[in-house]
Design a protein around this motif. Structure first.
Motif, PDB file in Angstrom:
ATOM      1  N   ALA A   1      57.312  54.401  35.376  1.00  0.00           N
ATOM      2  CA  ALA A   1      57.082  53.206  34.575  1.00  0.00           C
ATOM      3  C   ALA A   1      58.374  52.546  34.122  1.00  0.00           C
ATOM      4  O   ALA A   1      58.462  51.333  34.017  1.00  0.00           O
ATOM      5  N   ALA A   2      59.404  53.365  33.836  1.00  0.00           N
ATOM      6  CA  ALA A   2      60.660  52.796  33.353  1.00  0.00           C
ATOM      7  C   ALA A   2      61.394  52.032  34.441  1.00  0.00           C
ATOM      8  O   ALA A   2      62.209  51.165  34.163  1.00  0.00           O
ATOM      9  N   GLU A   3      61.143  52.362  35.702  1.00  0.00           N
ATOM     10  CA  GLU A   3      61.867  51.735  36.796  1.00  0.00           C
ATOM     11  C   GLU A   3      61.134  50.526  37.378  1.00  0.00           C
ATOM     12  O   GLU A   3      61.743  49.640  37.954  1.00  0.00           O
ATOM     13  N   LEU A   4      59.806  50.530  37.283  1.00  0.00           N
ATOM     14  CA  LEU A   4      59.033  49.456  37.907  1.00  0.00           C
ATOM     15  C   LEU A   4      59.116  48.190  37.059  1.00  0.00           C
ATOM     16  O   LEU A   4      58.725  48.189  35.894  1.00  0.00           O
ATOM     17  N   GLU A   5      59.605  47.129  37.640  1.00  0.00           N
ATOM     18  CA  GLU A   5      59.719  45.855  36.937  1.00  0.00           C
ATOM     19  C   GLU A   5      59.296  44.730  37.872  1.00  0.00           C
ATOM     20  O   GLU A   5      59.555  44.763  39.064  1.00  0.00           O
ATOM     21  N   GLY A   6      58.666  43.747  37.307  1.00  0.00           N
ATOM     22  CA  GLY A   6      58.284  42.580  38.094  1.00  0.00           C
ATOM     23  C   GLY A   6      57.125  42.818  39.031  1.00  0.00           C
ATOM     24  O   GLY A   6      56.855  42.006  39.907  1.00  0.00           O
ATOM     25  N   GLU A   7      56.404  43.952  38.864  1.00  0.00           N
ATOM     26  CA  GLU A   7      55.268  44.233  39.733  1.00  0.00           C
ATOM     27  C   GLU A   7      53.990  44.401  38.923  1.00  0.00           C
ATOM     28  O   GLU A   7      53.044  45.056  39.365  1.00  0.00           O
ATOM     29  N   GLY A   8      53.954  43.836  37.734  1.00  0.00           N
ATOM     30  CA  GLY A   8      52.770  43.939  36.908  1.00  0.00           C
ATOM     31  C   GLY A   8      51.548  43.289  37.517  1.00  0.00           C
ATOM     32  O   GLY A   8      50.422  43.628  37.168  1.00  0.00           O
ATOM     33  N   PHE A   9      51.762  42.372  38.437  1.00  0.00           N
ATOM     34  CA  PHE A   9      50.634  41.690  39.071  1.00  0.00           C
ATOM     35  C   PHE A   9      49.753  42.661  39.850  1.00  0.00           C
ATOM     36  O   PHE A   9      48.567  42.395  40.062  1.00  0.00           O
ATOM     37  N   LYS A  10      50.327  43.785  40.309  1.00  0.00           N
ATOM     38  CA  LYS A  10      49.564  44.710  41.142  1.00  0.00           C
ATOM     39  C   LYS A  10      48.373  45.287  40.387  1.00  0.00           C
ATOM     40  O   LYS A  10      47.289  45.450  40.928  1.00  0.00           O
ATOM     41  N   TRP A  11      48.595  45.617  39.118  1.00  0.00           N
ATOM     42  CA  TRP A  11      47.480  46.138  38.321  1.00  0.00           C
ATOM     43  C   TRP A  11      46.397  45.079  38.155  1.00  0.00           C
ATOM     44  O   TRP A  11      45.212  45.361  38.313  1.00  0.00           O
ATOM     45  N   ALA A  12      46.815  43.854  37.843  1.00  0.00           N
ATOM     46  CA  ALA A  12      45.839  42.787  37.623  1.00  0.00           C
ATOM     47  C   ALA A  12      45.055  42.490  38.888  1.00  0.00           C
ATOM     48  O   ALA A  12      43.836  42.284  38.848  1.00  0.00           O
ATOM     49  N   VAL A  13      45.736  42.457  40.044  1.00  0.00           N
ATOM     50  CA  VAL A  13      45.054  42.180  41.313  1.00  0.00           C
ATOM     51  C   VAL A  13      44.081  43.299  41.648  1.00  0.00           C
ATOM     52  O   VAL A  13      42.931  43.052  42.045  1.00  0.00           O
ATOM     53  N   ALA A  14      44.530  44.554  41.488  1.00  0.00           N
ATOM     54  CA  ALA A  14      43.653  45.678  41.795  1.00  0.00           C
ATOM     55  C   ALA A  14      42.437  45.692  40.881  1.00  0.00           C
ATOM     56  O   ALA A  14      41.308  45.955  41.312  1.00  0.00           O
ATOM     57  N   ASN A  15      42.660  45.371  39.603  1.00  0.00           N
ATOM     58  CA  ASN A  15      41.551  45.343  38.652  1.00  0.00           C
ATOM     59  C   ASN A  15      40.554  44.247  39.006  1.00  0.00           C
ATOM     60  O   ASN A  15      39.340  44.431  38.919  1.00  0.00           O
ATOM     61  N   GLU A  16      41.072  43.096  39.429  1.00  0.00           N
ATOM     62  CA  GLU A  16      40.189  41.984  39.815  1.00  0.00           C
ATOM     63  C   GLU A  16      39.388  42.342  41.054  1.00  0.00           C
ATOM     64  O   GLU A  16      38.196  42.029  41.161  1.00  0.00           O
ATOM     65  N   LYS A  17      40.018  43.003  42.015  1.00  0.00           N
ATOM     66  CA  LYS A  17      39.310  43.391  43.228  1.00  0.00           C
ATOM     67  C   LYS A  17      38.217  44.413  42.925  1.00  0.00           C
ATOM     68  O   LYS A  17      37.120  44.359  43.478  1.00  0.00           O
ATOM     69  N   ARG A  18      38.533  45.352  42.044  1.00  0.00           N
ATOM     70  CA  ARG A  18      37.524  46.327  41.645  1.00  0.00           C
ATOM     71  C   ARG A  18      36.358  45.634  40.952  1.00  0.00           C
ATOM     72  O   ARG A  18      35.195  45.983  41.157  1.00  0.00           O
ATOM     73  N   ALA A  19      36.669  44.676  40.111  1.00  0.00           N
ATOM     74  CA  ALA A  19      35.610  43.940  39.427  1.00  0.00           C
ATOM     75  C   ALA A  19      34.733  43.192  40.424  1.00  0.00           C
ATOM     76  O   ALA A  19      33.513  43.132  40.291  1.00  0.00           O
ATOM     77  N   GLU A  20      35.359  42.621  41.446  1.00  0.00           N
ATOM     78  CA  GLU A  20      34.598  41.901  42.463  1.00  0.00           C
ATOM     79  C   GLU A  20      33.691  42.864  43.229  1.00  0.00           C
ATOM     80  O   GLU A  20      32.526  42.570  43.496  1.00  0.00           O
ATOM     81  N   GLN A  21      34.221  44.033  43.588  1.00  0.00           N
ATOM     82  CA  GLN A  21      33.403  45.003  44.311  1.00  0.00           C
ATOM     83  C   GLN A  21      32.235  45.470  43.454  1.00  0.00           C
ATOM     84  O   GLN A  21      31.131  45.664  43.941  1.00  0.00           O
ATOM     85  N   PHE A  22      32.482  45.641  42.177  1.00  0.00           N
ATOM     86  CA  PHE A  22      31.406  46.059  41.288  1.00  0.00           C
ATOM     87  C   PHE A  22      30.310  45.000  41.272  1.00  0.00           C
ATOM     88  O   PHE A  22      29.120  45.320  41.377  1.00  0.00           O
ATOM     89  N   ALA A  23      30.718  43.730  41.157  1.00  0.00           N
ATOM     90  CA  ALA A  23      29.723  42.658  41.140  1.00  0.00           C
ATOM     91  C   ALA A  23      28.965  42.597  42.455  1.00  0.00           C
ATOM     92  O   ALA A  23      27.748  42.401  42.485  1.00  0.00           O
ATOM     93  N   ASN A  24      29.675  42.768  43.575  1.00  0.00           N
ATOM     94  CA  ASN A  24      29.015  42.724  44.874  1.00  0.00           C
ATOM     95  C   ASN A  24      28.033  43.878  45.046  1.00  0.00           C
ATOM     96  O   ASN A  24      26.963  43.721  45.637  1.00  0.00           O
ATOM     97  N   SER A  25      28.381  45.063  44.533  1.00  0.00           N
ATOM     98  CA  SER A  25      27.496  46.212  44.687  1.00  0.00           C
ATOM     99  C   SER A  25      26.203  46.016  43.928  1.00  0.00           C
ATOM    100  O   SER A  25      25.152  46.487  44.329  1.00  0.00           O
ATOM    101  N   LEU A  26      26.276  45.256  42.805  1.00  0.00           N
ATOM    102  CA  LEU A  26      25.068  45.006  42.027  1.00  0.00           C
ATOM    103  C   LEU A  26      24.128  44.051  42.739  1.00  0.00           C
ATOM    104  O   LEU A  26      22.931  44.028  42.476  1.00  0.00           O
ATOM    105  N   HIS A  27      24.664  43.242  43.660  1.00  0.00           N
ATOM    106  CA  HIS A  27      23.865  42.254  44.366  1.00  0.00           C
ATOM    107  C   HIS A  27      23.533  42.693  45.789  1.00  0.00           C
ATOM    108  O   HIS A  27      23.193  41.862  46.635  1.00  0.00           O
ATOM    109  N   GLY A  28      23.663  43.983  46.070  1.00  0.00           N
ATOM    110  CA  GLY A  28      23.273  44.479  47.382  1.00  0.00           C
ATOM    111  C   GLY A  28      24.212  44.092  48.487  1.00  0.00           C
ATOM    112  O   GLY A  28      23.809  44.001  49.650  1.00  0.00           O
ATOM    113  N   SER A  29      25.488  43.866  48.182  1.00  0.00           N
ATOM    114  CA  SER A  29      26.447  43.500  49.218  1.00  0.00           C
ATOM    115  C   SER A  29      26.722  44.701  50.121  1.00  0.00           C
ATOM    116  O   SER A  29      26.462  45.847  49.779  1.00  0.00           O
ATOM    117  N   LYS A  30      27.269  44.426  51.282  1.00  0.00           N
ATOM    118  CA  LYS A  30      27.662  45.490  52.205  1.00  0.00           C
ATOM    119  C   LYS A  30      29.013  46.090  51.846  1.00  0.00           C
ATOM    120  O   LYS A  30      29.463  47.021  52.487  1.00  0.00           O
TER     121      LYS A  30
END
Length: 835
Positions: free
Chosen positions: A766-795
Motif C-alpha cells: 500500500a505504501a508503494e502503490l500510487e496513482g492506481e486508485g482507479f483499479k479498486w473503483a473499476v473492479a468494484n463497479e464491474k462486480r456491481a454490474e455482474q451482481f445486477a446481471n445475475s439478478l436478471h438471469g444474465s449469462k
C-alpha cells in the motif's frame, strides 16, 4: 497470503434524523425581520456568557498548512516537476491560520449538533465519468432557431452486426432500432478517423495530397470550420437500411481495432479542401492542440460527413437536456478554477481574467470563433461553454418517441466518454441530483446551507456565522441582497511560544504521494441503500429515491511512526530513462514536526448555555479525542490534539459597574482545563488568563473545563438522546488510532482502497502503490454490474448472493455501529464476460 482487509482513510458521521437538532436553533423569519437580537454585537445580555477560551494545539503527526501552492512543470526531470507548498507564516514564524482553526472546530460542532452542513449545497451535481461501454457514438450538428436549439443527426451510432441476418441493433437494444432509423431516415453518415494517432501526431494525413502533420498545425485556423471533402463513397448512403452502409465499405477497408462484431468508423488517409469526383463534404473536427494534455493513445481527430443534399430532420433539444449539459459543463469549469487565470496553485494570485480558450475545461474542438463559444455563469462567475450553432456534438436518444413519433434527444456532449450525473424527476422533468438533494431527501431542507427556504437558523450558524445563498444553497448573483451574520466567535491565529527557532519546527522538504482518494459519487464509500439491502450500488443507478448519503466525512487517525513517512512518495522522480509521469500531481512540503505546540484563543459573546457547552465539546469531545487539520489528511498527516487551558468568563455588570474600569479584573471566573504548568509561559497577551487560572487551580488537580464538554454529551449524545448516533460515531473516529501502511502483512492498515491483486503475497504494498486508485473503483463497479446481471438471469458468471457475504465482497463501507469501525475487504477483479 497477504491480508486483503483495510481501513478506508475516511469515514462518516451519519446525518441527524428529521428535527433532531431543531430545538437548538432559532426562528429564521424572526431573524430576517428583526435582526439577530441578543445574538448581535450591539449589546451584552446579563443572562448569557461572554469571555475567552485559551487552547494549546499539539501536533501529533506532521502537519502541513500552506499559504499557497505553485504548480509543477510537467515532464521535468528535477525537483521542479513537483508543485510546492509554501508554509503559512506570521511575522516570519510558522503559524496556523485562524480560518483553518475555525473550520476544524465548526465541522465537529456541526456533526455533534445536527446543524446545517456547509458541504451539502446544491451547487454541484453528483457526477461521474461514464464507463467506456456507455460511450455516446451518434453525432450531429447544433442548429438554432431564435432561442430554440436543435441537433441535426449526421453520423450513425455504434452498429452491432448480426452475423446471420442483415438486420442490426444499436447499443444492444433492438427495440431502439426504429427510433434510430427515424433519426437517420434521409442520411446515414459514418465518421472517419484522420490517420493513426500515435506519439502526439497524426501520420498519413494529407490535404489535397500534400503530406502534413496535425490538421491544426498545417491548416490555417480559419479553415477548420470550413467544408472539407473525403473520398469515402460509398460509405455514405441515403438508403433506409444501415446494413447497406456496412456492406458498402467492403472487406478492404481498414477497420478500427474493435471487436469483430462492432463497426464505428474507418481511417482516412486523404482529406481535400475542394470538391471532386466521389468526394463527400464534411467537417474536420480537431481536439489535439499544442498545450492540451490529451493521451496519445486516443483518437480525437475526426472527419464528419455532412453533404448538403442529404439532410436529416433536426431533433429538438428540450430545456432539461440543455440544463443537464450546462450543469455538467459548469462542474468541469469549476474543477479548473472557474476557467480563470490565477489560483492558490499559481503563486497566490487572485482569479481574474479568463484562461486562454484552449486551456479551458471541458475541451472544445478547435474551430474558428472558439473563443466566442464561452459565457460567464452569472451565479458562480465560472467561464462555461455555451451551445453555439455549428458545434459538432455526440448525442443519444430516449427509448420512446414524442407525440409525433419523432425521436427524443436525451443527452448531448462534446466527447464520446464525457460525464453523467445521477438524475431525479421533479414536476415531470428529469434533473441532475446534487449532494444537497440527497441530503434533503434524507432529512429536510434545514440540513442545507442557509437560504430563503430555511425556517430555522441552526445553532452552529448562530455561533460561527453564515451567508445566505440562493434557494438551492448556492451563491447568489452579484449585487443581490442576502442575509448574513458574522457569528459570535472570533478565532486568533495559532502561534508558537516566543523565541522559538523556526528551523527547529519545520522538517525537511519532502514530496507527498498523490492526494487521489475516490471522490463522490463512489457509491461503495459515499452512499448506502435506504432500508436493508446488500446489493452493490453502481454509479449509474444512484437515485435520491433509493439511496442515502453516508453523512459528514471525517478522516481516521493513523499511528505516528518515528522512522517511517507513509505520506512520502515512494516513486523515484527519475528511474533510469523514465521520469515519474505523475510528478506534477504531487507537491513538495515542509511539514511541521510532531510534538510542536501552538497557542490560540477564541473570544465569544452572548452564548447561551447550549452554545457554550457545544463549543467546549467541539474543542475537546474527550481527553483522547484528536482533530484533523491541514493538507494530506488521508495520508496520515495533520492529527492534532487540543488541550484547553481554561475558559474565562467576563462579568460585564461587575466590570463596567465599578467606579473605575481598572479597579476590576478582566475576567470574573475561570474554568481551568488540564493542568500542565510547563505550557503556561510569560506572554503578555495571556497574563490575565494565566494569573486567574493559577488561582483557580490552587489545591486542585481537576479539569472543570471537561465538565462543560461533558454537559453537551449528557444532554444530547447519551444513549436514547436524539444525537446519540452522531456523537458516538464522532468519538469512534476521533478517539481511535489505526495502523499506518507498512510492517506485518497480516495487519489491517489505513490506506486508499486497493484491488486485491495490488496486494503482493507476503507483504503490504500500500505504501508503494500510487496513482492506481482507479483499479479498486473499476473492479468494484464491474462486480456491481455482474451482481445486477445475475439478478436478471444474465449469462454472466454469478457472484455472491444477496446477504452479508455480498456486502463484504463488494467493499461497501459499513456504518459505524456501537463505536466500532469495520475494515473493508479489497475487491477482486471479476472474471471476463463470456462471449
Amino acid at each position: 497470503m497477504s491480508n486483503d482487509r483495510f481501513y478506508n482513510n475516511y469515514h462518516f458521521v451519519p446525518l441527524s434524523s428529521h428535527g433532531a437538532g431543531e430545538h437548538l436553533g432559532s426562528d429564521a423569519a424572526d431573524f430576517r425581520k428583526n435582526g439577530p437580537g441578543h445574538d448581535g454585537h450591539d449589546r451584552y445580555d446579563k443572562d448569557l456568557y461572554s469571555g475567552r477560551i485559551v487552547c494549546v494545539l499539539e501536533v501529533d503527526t506532521p502537519l502541513v498548512v500552506g499559504a499557497n501552492i505553485t504548480s509543477g512543470t510537467k515532464g521535468a526531470n528535477d525537483e521542479s516537476a513537483y508543485g510546492r507548498v509554501t508554509p503559512f507564516e506570521l511575522n516570519g514564524q510558522p503559524a496556523l491560520p485562524a480560518t483553518s482553526l475555525k473550520g476544524m472546530i465548526s465541522s465537529v460542532a456541526e456533526a455533534a449538533s445536527g446543524s446545517a452542513a456547509r458541504v451539502f449545497g446544491e451547487d454541484f451535481p453528483v457526477t461521474f465519468r461514464k464507463m467506456a461501454r456507455d460511450a455516446l457514438s451518434a453525432m450531429g450538428i447544433i442548429e438554432r432557431d431564435g432561442d430554440t436549439f436543435y441537433v441535426r443527426p449526421l453520423v450513425v451510432p455504434v452498429v452491432q452486426i448480426d452475423g446471420t441476418h442483415s438486420s442490426y441493433c444499436i447499443n444492444s437494444k433492438p427495440e431502439r432500432s426504429k427510433l434510430w432509423e427515424a433519426a437517420f431516415h434521409r442520411f446515414k453518415g459514418v465518421k472517419g478517423y484522420l490517420g493513426n494517432y500515435r506519439g502526439g501526431s497524426l501520420k498519413d494525413y494529407s490535404l489535397d495530397g500534400e503530406q502534413g502533420g496535425l490538421p491544426n498545425h498545417k491548416m490555417a485556423a480559419e479553415s477548420l470550420g470550413a467544408r472539407h471533402y473525403a473520398a469515402i463513397n460509398p460509405a455514405v448512403f441515403t438508403k433506409t437500411d444501415i446494413a447497406s452502409v456496412i456492406r458498402g465499405l467492403g472487406p478492404d477497408r481498414k477497420m478500427a481495432k474493435k471487436p469483430a462484431n462492432t463497426f464505428i468508423g474507418f481511417n482516412l488517409t486523404d482529406v481535400f479542401s475542394s470538391a471532386g469526383p466521389s468526394r463527400t463534404a464534411g467537417h474536420v473536427r480537431v481536439f489535439e492542440v499544442a498545450g492540451r494534455d490529451i493521451p496519445n493513445t486516443k483518437k480525437h481527430e475526426l472527419f464528419i460527413p455532412d453533404p448538403a443534399e442529404c439532410r436529416n430532420d433536426r431533433l429538438l433539444l428540450r430545456p432539461e437536456v440543455i440544463a443537464t449539459f450546462d450543469a455538467l459543463a459548469l462542474e468541469r469549469a469549476q474543477s479548473n478554477n472557474n476557467n480563470r487565470v490565477g489560483s492558490s496553485r499559481d503563486g497566490g494570485k487572485k482569479s481574474g481574467e479568463w484562461l486562454p480558450a484552449l486551456e479551458r475545461l471541458p475541451y472544445l474542438p478547435d474551430m474558428p470563433g472558439m473563443a466566442e463559444q464561452w459565457r460567464e455563469d452569472p451565479a458562480t462567475g465560472a467561464v462555461v461553454p455555451a451551445l453555439t450553432e455549428g458545434q459538432i456534438v455526440y448525442f443519444d436518444i430516449a427509448n420512446f418517441a414524442d407525440a409525433e413519433g419523432k425521436p427524443i434527444v436525451s443527452e448531448i456532449s462534446f466527447s464520446a466518454v464525457w460525464r453523467d450525473c445521477s438524475r431525479y424527476t421533479e414536476d415531470g422533468t428529469p434533473k441532475c441530483a446534487t449532494l444537497g438533494r440527497f441530503a434533503r431527501q434524507e432529512t429536510d431542507p434545514e440540513i442545507l446551507p442557509y437560504s430563503a427556504d430555511r425556517t430555522r437558523i441552526s445553532i452552529v450558524e448562530r455561533m460561527f456565522g453564515f451567508v445566505e445563498g440562493d434557494k438551492k444553497g448556492g451563491r447568489r448573483a452579484k449585487n443581490s441582497h442576502r442575509v448574513a451574520f458574522s457569528g459570535k466567535l472570533r478565532f486568533s491565529h495559532g502561534v508558537l511560544p516566543p523565541g522559538t527557532d523556526a528551523s527547529t519546527v519545520l522538517d525537511d522538504e519532502i514530496p507527498l504521494k498523490i492526494l487521489a482518494t475516490p471522490k463522490p459519487p463512489a457509491p461503495a464509500l459515499y452512499f448506502r441503500h435506504k432500508g436493508p439491502s446488500y446489493r452493490p450500488i453502481r454509479k449509474k443507478d444512484l437515485s435520491v429515491d433509493r439511496h442515502d448519503l453516508q453523512g459528514r466525512k471525517f478522516y481516521l487517525h493513523q499511528e505516528a511512526q518515528a522512522d517511517a513517512q507513509p505520506w512520502k512518495t515512494k516513486v523515484p522522480l527519475v528511474d533510469g530513462p523514465d521520469v515519474d509521469r505523475t510528478a506534477s500531481q504531487k507537491n513538495r512540503v515542509r511539514p511541521i514536526k510532531s510534538g510542536t505546540r501552538f497557542w490560540f484563543h477564541i473570544d465569544f459573546d452572548n452564548l447561551n448555555v447550549n452554545e457554550l457547552s457545544l463549543l467546549c465539546f467541539a474543542l475537546q469531545p474527550s481527553e483522547r479525542f484528536r482533530h484533523k487539520l491541514g493538507m494530506g489528511k488521508p495520508l496520515g498527516l495533520g492529527s492534532v490534539q487540543l488541550v484547553p487551558q481554561g475558559l474565562f468568563l467576563i462579568d460585564r455588570a461587575g466590570r463596567y459597574g465599578g467606579q473605575s474600569l481598572f479597579d476590576t479584573q478582566r475576567y470574573g471566573r475561570c474554568l481551568p482545563g488540564r493542568r500542565e504548568d510547563q505550557l503556561w509561559f510569560e506572554q503578555p497577551a495571556y497574563r490575565h488568563e494565566r494569573q486567574l487560572c493559577e488561582q483557580s487551580l490552587q489545591g486542585s488537580g481537576s479539569a472543570p473545563f471537561m465538565a462543560c464538554s461533558a454537559e453537551w454529551h449528557a444532554k444530547h449524545g447519551a444513549k436514547g438522546k436524539p444525537l446519540h448516533n452522531q456523537i458516538s460515531a464522532l468519538l469512534a473516529i476521533g478517539e481511535n488510532t489505526f495502523p499506518a501502511p507498512g510492517g506485518n502483512a497480516q495487519e489491517t492498515f489505513v490506506h486508499y482502497p486497493l484491488e486485491a491483486g495490488q496486494l503482493a503475497s507476503g507483504r503490504r504494498r500500500a505504501a508503494e502503490l500510487e496513482g492506481e486508485g482507479f483499479k479498486w473503483a473499476v473492479a468494484n463497479e464491474k462486480r456491481a454490474e455482474q451482481f445486477a446481471n445475475s439478478l436478471h438471469g444474465s449469462k454472466h458468471p454469478k457472484v455472491a448472493p444477496a446477504g452479508e457475504a455480498a456486502a463484504r465482497q463488494y467493499s461497501a463501507l459499513e456504518p459505524i455501529k456501537n463505536g466500532q469501525i469495520e475494515p473493508m475487504k479489497a475487491v477482486s477483479t471479476p472474471p471476463p464476460k463470456k462471449r
